[in-house]
Every structure is written in C-alpha cells, then in structure tokens.
Design a protein around this motif. Sequence first.
Motif, PDB file in Angstrom:
ATOM      1  N   ARG A   1       0.840  -1.199   0.000  1.00  0.00           N
ATOM      2  CA  ARG A   1       0.000   0.000   0.000  1.00  0.00           C
ATOM      3  C   ARG A   1       0.874   1.247   0.000  1.00  0.00           C
ATOM      4  O   ARG A   1       0.615   2.202  -0.721  1.00  0.00           O
TER       5      ARG A   1
ATOM      6  N   ASP B   1       0.764   4.070  -2.738  1.00  0.00           N
ATOM      7  CA  ASP B   1       0.466   5.466  -2.419  1.00  0.00           C
ATOM      8  C   ASP B   1       1.580   6.375  -2.933  1.00  0.00           C
ATOM      9  O   ASP B   1       1.325   7.456  -3.454  1.00  0.00           O
TER      10      ASP B   1
ATOM     11  N   LEU C   1      -5.011  -3.367  -5.409  1.00  0.00           N
ATOM     12  CA  LEU C   1      -5.174  -1.984  -4.955  1.00  0.00           C
ATOM     13  C   LEU C   1      -5.650  -1.108  -6.107  1.00  0.00           C
ATOM     14  O   LEU C   1      -5.270  -1.297  -7.254  1.00  0.00           O
TER      15      LEU C   1
ATOM     16  N   ASN D   1      -8.362   6.427  -6.882  1.00  0.00           N
ATOM     17  CA  ASN D   1      -8.674   7.537  -7.762  1.00  0.00           C
ATOM     18  C   ASN D   1      -8.164   8.800  -7.092  1.00  0.00           C
ATOM     19  O   ASN D   1      -8.336   8.972  -5.895  1.00  0.00           O
ATOM     20  N   GLU D   2      -7.525   9.627  -7.874  1.00  0.00           N
ATOM     21  CA  GLU D   2      -7.133  10.927  -7.315  1.00  0.00           C
ATOM     22  C   GLU D   2      -7.644  12.015  -8.246  1.00  0.00           C
ATOM     23  O   GLU D   2      -7.541  11.905  -9.468  1.00  0.00           O
ATOM     24  N   TYR D   3      -8.187  13.065  -7.622  1.00  0.00           N
ATOM     25  CA  TYR D   3      -8.741  14.156  -8.407  1.00  0.00           C
ATOM     26  C   TYR D   3      -7.730  15.280  -8.419  1.00  0.00           C
ATOM     27  O   TYR D   3      -7.604  16.040  -7.468  1.00  0.00           O
TER      28      TYR D   3
ATOM     29  N   GLN E   1      -6.363   6.048   5.762  1.00  0.00           N
ATOM     30  CA  GLN E   1      -5.309   5.916   4.740  1.00  0.00           C
ATOM     31  C   GLN E   1      -4.767   4.488   4.731  1.00  0.00           C
ATOM     32  O   GLN E   1      -4.620   3.870   3.681  1.00  0.00           O
TER      33      GLN E   1
ATOM     34  N   ALA F   1      -6.208   1.914   5.622  1.00  0.00           N
ATOM     35  CA  ALA F   1      -7.247   0.986   5.167  1.00  0.00           C
ATOM     36  C   ALA F   1      -7.613   1.224   3.701  1.00  0.00           C
ATOM     37  O   ALA F   1      -8.517   0.596   3.178  1.00  0.00           O
ATOM     38  N   GLY F   2      -6.900   2.136   3.046  1.00  0.00           N
ATOM     39  CA  GLY F   2      -7.199   2.420   1.643  1.00  0.00           C
ATOM     40  C   GLY F   2      -8.554   3.097   1.459  1.00  0.00           C
ATOM     41  O   GLY F   2      -9.226   2.927   0.456  1.00  0.00           O
TER      42      GLY F   2
ATOM     43  N   THR G   1      -9.647   9.222  -0.441  1.00  0.00           N
ATOM     44  CA  THR G   1      -9.602   9.647  -1.834  1.00  0.00           C
ATOM     45  C   THR G   1      -8.938  11.018  -1.839  1.00  0.00           C
ATOM     46  O   THR G   1      -9.405  11.936  -1.165  1.00  0.00           O
ATOM     47  N   GLN G   2      -7.824  11.099  -2.556  1.00  0.00           N
ATOM     48  CA  GLN G   2      -7.056  12.335  -2.541  1.00  0.00           C
ATOM     49  C   GLN G   2      -7.518  13.256  -3.665  1.00  0.00           C
ATOM     50  O   GLN G   2      -7.916  12.786  -4.723  1.00  0.00           O
TER      51      GLN G   2
ATOM     52  N   ARG H   1     -19.270   9.599  -4.577  1.00  0.00           N
ATOM     53  CA  ARG H   1     -18.038   8.818  -4.766  1.00  0.00           C
ATOM     54  C   ARG H   1     -17.163   8.922  -3.520  1.00  0.00           C
ATOM     55  O   ARG H   1     -16.348   8.061  -3.261  1.00  0.00           O
TER      56      ARG H   1
END
Lengths: 515, 260
Positions: free
Chosen positions: A41, A45, A278, A281-283, B154, B156-157, B160-161, B176
């Motif tokens: 993870r 990340d 894994l 999504n990143e905005y 974080q 635990a996934g 959302t960034q 979402r």
Amino acid sequence: MVARHRMAALRLLPWLALVGGLTISWLVWDYERQSARKELRARFDFALRETVSRVEQHMVAYEQMLRGVQALFATTGTMDRKAFHDYVGTLQPDANFSGVQALGIAKRVPSQLKAAHVATMRRLGFAGYEILPAGERELYAPVVQREPGIGRNRAPFGFDPWSDPVRRQAMEKARDSGMAAITGKVRLIIDSGTDAPPGFIMYLPIYAHGEMRDSVTRRRKHLVGWVYASFHVNDFMASLYGKQLPGLSLAIYDGVVPADGALLFRSADGAGRTAPALTANEYMVVAGHTWMLSMVTQPEFETGLGRDAASVIAVTGIGLSVLLALLVWLMLTGRTRALRLAAEMTEELRHMAQHDALTDLPTRALFSERLHRELARAKRHDGRFAMIFLDLDNFKPINDNFGHAVGDLLLQQVARRLQASVRVSDTIGRIGGDEFVVLLPELTGAGTALVLAEKIRQAVRHPFIVDGRKLSITCSLGVAIYPDDGADEIVLTKSADEAMYRAKESGRDSVRLAG
Amino acid sequence: MIARYLIALTLASAGSGAIGAAAPDCSRPFTLALHDHGLLYSADTDTGIDKDVADELVRRSGCKVTVGLMPRARIWQLIESGALDFSLSGIANAERDKFAAFAWYFSNKYYLLVRKDSGVRNLDDFERNDRLQLGVIRSFRYSDTANRLVDRLQAAGRLTQAGGLAPLYQTLMLDRVQGMIIEPFDYPTLEEIKIRDITAIIEFNDPPVPHGLIMSRKALPPAEQEKWRLLVNGMRVDGTLRRIFEKYFKPELAAALVNF
C-alpha cells in the motif's frame, strides 16, 4: 488418582505443543502478511503521489513556456507575429516538449471590429481568411497564428475557440484569474482525421500593455487575447519525466466521472483487470481544471517485492510445529517405552535362566523352587503330592548313530509329548541329558500318580518322526509320594530316583513306585 | 527609503514593543505561494484572505515578493527544500516543525462534512463503515482527532485524494466520497443549497488549530523569521487581520477566528 491426572496432562503435552506452534506460526504469518500488505500500500500510495506530481510538474513546465510568450509581448508591447514566430523557433521544441502540438495566439475581436480584423488578416497574406464557425456573435477570439508553422499546424487560421463552450470556459478562467487554465477534453482543430486522439488546450491571457490587472473587472477590460498550447494527452503523458513503476496501469478522465466519453488517456496495460489488489482515484487540479487519475495494480506490481515470506512462514511454521509436537511426544513416551523394553528383556532373561534352552522345560533350579513351594503347601495343609523321575531308555545309541542334532530334536519332541500328557498344574523339568522330573501337586493318592506315570510311559512309546526318520524309544519312571516316601526334597528325590532305577533294572519301559 | 518608512509605520502601529527590531532583510526578492482553497484564495477571481494577507505583508515588509499559485503538496515540498520562502494559512505538526517556522494569525476548528444518506451520526460511525470513503486534499493536516481518523483510513485504503476543494465537493455530490473535512473558510460553497441539503456537519472535539504564515527554515535564518513574525503580530494587534477577515465572514466569526 493424582498420578493418573498427571499422566493425562502429560498425554496432552504434544497436542499443546502442536497447537502452540501452529498459533505462533499463524501470528507470525498474519503479521508478515499484514506488513507485506502495508508495504504494498505504501509503494502504491507513493507511486500515485509521484504520478500526480509528475503530471503537475509537466503542466507547470508548459505554463512557463506560455509565460515566456506573455513576457515577450510585455516586452515588445504588441502581439507581434514575427516576434512570436522567432520565440517559438528559439525554443527549439524538442522531445521534452513533444506533448505540445502547437503554440498559438487567439486574438480578442469584439463584433464591431470583426470586419476590420478579417481585412487586416487578408492583407497580411491570408487570402480567404474568415472567422469560423461563421455567424454573428458578440465576441470572437479567432486563432491568428500557430507555431511552429509546419505540418498539421498549417491548417487555416480563423477558428474561433470562444464559440466552443469547452474552450471558452478555460479562456474565461484564464482571463479572470490572469493564470493558466486548461480546457476539458477537446478534439484539436489541427486534427483532421476521424480518429483524433483526445486533446486539451492551455490558455494564458494577454493583457494590454501597461494596464492595471489587479481585479477581475480590470483583467476583463484589458484582455487583448490568449496565447495557447494544444496537446494530445497521450503525447503529453509520454513525455513525462521519471519512470512509472512497472505493474501499475493508469487512466485519466476529464472531470470527476470516469465515463468512457471523458477518457483522456489509458496506459497500454490499463484495460480489463478484474479484482486488482489496490486501486485508487485521485482528483488532480491541473491549471484550474480537474482530472481524475485512476490507478490500478497489475500482478507484476503486486508480486513486485519478490517476497512471499508469508507462504514460507506458513509452510515452515506448520512443519516445525508438527516436528516439535513429535519431539515432545518422543520425550514423554521414551521413558515408558524404555521401561517396558527393560521389563520384557528382564522377563526374557529370567525365563532363559529358569528354562532349558533346548526343550524350554523348567531347569532344575525352577523345578526345585516349585518343589519347595509344594512342600510348604502340603505341609501346611497335610496334603500329598508326587514326584516322578523319568529316564529315557537307550538314548545314547541314538546320539551315537544319528548324531547329536537328531538326539536334540528327539529330546524336544519328547519334552512336548511329556507336556501334553500331564495336567496344566503339573511341572516337568529337565535335570540332565535324557533325565526328566515331574511334579504332581495336590494328589489324593498314589494311584493317581501311577496312572499318570503310566500315561507318560505310553505316550513316549509311540514312535517319533525326527528329520524324516522314524525313531522309537521307551522310558523308565520312578514315582515317590510325599509324605509317604520322603518329607523333604532330598529324601523324596532319592526315593523317586531309586524307584526309577528299579524300573530300569526290571527291564526298562516300566513304572515303579518308591518304597 | 520607502521600505524603511513602511516598516517604521508597521512597528509603530503594531505597538509591539519591539523597538529597535530591524525590518526584514529585503536584499533579495522572496517567493510566496498561495493555494486555491475556498475563501483563503480563489484562483478564478484572484482574491481571498491569503491574498489580502500576502498583499499586506508585502506592503509592510517593503520587500519584493513574487506571489504564485501551487498545489498545497507542492508548496510543502518547496518550503522543505528551501526553494520557496513563504506560504500562508499553514498548520504545524512535528514533521513540519523541522523545516518550517510559523507566525500565527488565525485559529479554527475542523468539521467532518458527511452525506446524510451515509447513516453517519458521529465520527465512529464513519470509521466503522468500510464502504465509506473520505475525501481529502493531498498533504493537508488537521486537528489531532481528524489526523488520527485520516491516518487510519489511509492505512485501510479509504482515502480519496484531491488537489483541491472543488473536485471534493463534486465527488461528494456524486456519492463517490461520503465525507470530507472542512474549515470555516470552506463554508461559502456550503451555502449552495444542493450541498447543504444532502450533508450534515460533525464537529471534531479538538481545540481550534492555529494557522499562520509558513516560513521555510532553509530559506530564512531565525532572526529573519522573527522579523516576519513581528510583522504578522503587528497586523493582529492593530486590527488589520480582523478587518481582512471581516471582508469574508460575519463580524462575530471573524473575531472568533483571529482572537485566539
């Protein structure tokens, strides 16, 4: 009672060792699995952050390139065509800038100046220049220059991006903020084919020279045009600095919804992975616009650590636990098994000491012991018992004629036959080469002893088959009765012996009673 | 000359008692980065609290300061490396304290904004439900309780960034993400009926967290940091900061933010 509980507890020990071993293995395995997952993870990340950062940096680099044009116009005070042409030429856009398709200028043209603008452009040598799409609008922002002027970039000028809502949104944003802004997904005008790759355009505003631009109102008022860079997203992504970690696939969507229509970019391995380990999504906000970056792991990344310690721990742990349990079992049962073995061996030795090796009949020592016991018993209860001496007749010639091996075999068969002839409670012993003695305990009278002696004599008379040879032999028996013929071992033995000799003397193969 | 005059004015108006304290050393131009974040700064209009604070700081210092716009994560990275001198509205933590110094000028609490249909009534509800995703802005830190929640999610996934507030609101509307952490200067967007209608606000039970001018330790020696801190304090003492905040908030809230 306590001892039995202790035994039960001891019997549980190997199982406890097994359960304990397996539990520890499981804990270590679980810990390893968790930390491997955590590490995966963390790498994921990190890769996501790096990717976002690289895209942002690349965008900033292009923004700087456009700022150069802004600076150029600020220096010259005009939107000079030649200066712009020379500027792009000096930039020598190389592979680092391969993402950019064209740098261009869009000029702000209010409706009342449209005709003059078109006339000017035609005068500059662009015959047939017109603002597209045609039609009357309040404001136009036609593309008046595109550099480098080669290849596809030689497409006719005049397209009005202000007429396209997607482009116009970014142009407005750039105008109001004074900063770079990019459009959503567009098809570039220079792409004439049907399958144009997804593109986007970055706009930077150009304001009238020397005018204040410290408020939205002023910026709107003094805007004279835009400098822009147009991109194909796949080329833009291909020219990113740094290296994408292997085993990660990437998709970029325009806006926040991952719809097919909004797809800007998908890495080559990006399609159709079901159930990745894994996903994220990143905005991103790039030049005032939102891109959704979707990253998914591929098996290559998931196993990329080359570490499968968890499996090793599981297998080793189970193996060691079983071994440990076995070891505990061996240690616990070892003593018991050794004692049993010792007892068995002692018993065997005792048997060997007390029995004749050839016939397995009690030896003189054992016979004597039993005789003493019977003497004591008979004395206590005023009981009677008999003792029979038996000597095989003419045994020596058999040994001489057929050898000792045959003689020994015959002795064994005689012993077996004697045993079969007496009662279970009777004892037969071998006291010499061909001499036997029989103890008949708890007798009612001498008659019974004589009957038994006679039965033995008859049994021996039957021929023996030894080594395929038929052998006949007889025996002489002397019977002595306690207490009539003796009250102790010595006298009794002597009486029986004498009776047996009398039988021999009377012509063998007979029974004589002592006295 | 003008700069000296301005500094003298600053010190006089601040009444800071730091008589004789030197003005910041303006022998080189400085860089200051803003990030697009609600009322702090809007790139669309090039306005906001941080922009006003930056303008005032530049004016008082008399230094040449180039103001730019960057993602927050990039700002922290450059502050750490010393490539960037200043940013605004930063909060401290043990890690940042190593490379950044701060001059506080306001303080506020953090709130969890959640979708009503997520069934979340308190902070534990959110953490317990594995299906809920929390939207955060990359590199942002919050109050202690909020930080702990973010760190656990974080691992635990379940984070959302995003690079800014706007996509977070959009993704919240689209379900979402089901929650995000907000501050008072994120309220204006909340005024939008559609967001307010579907969300609820849960307060983190932490004391307000001070926010301030971020100074790169690598770029500015301690003595210079102290001079800039005096400038900020001057802005607090003479009411300038409160007036800036009153441009964006009701007077009571503005007072609550700057009086800490």
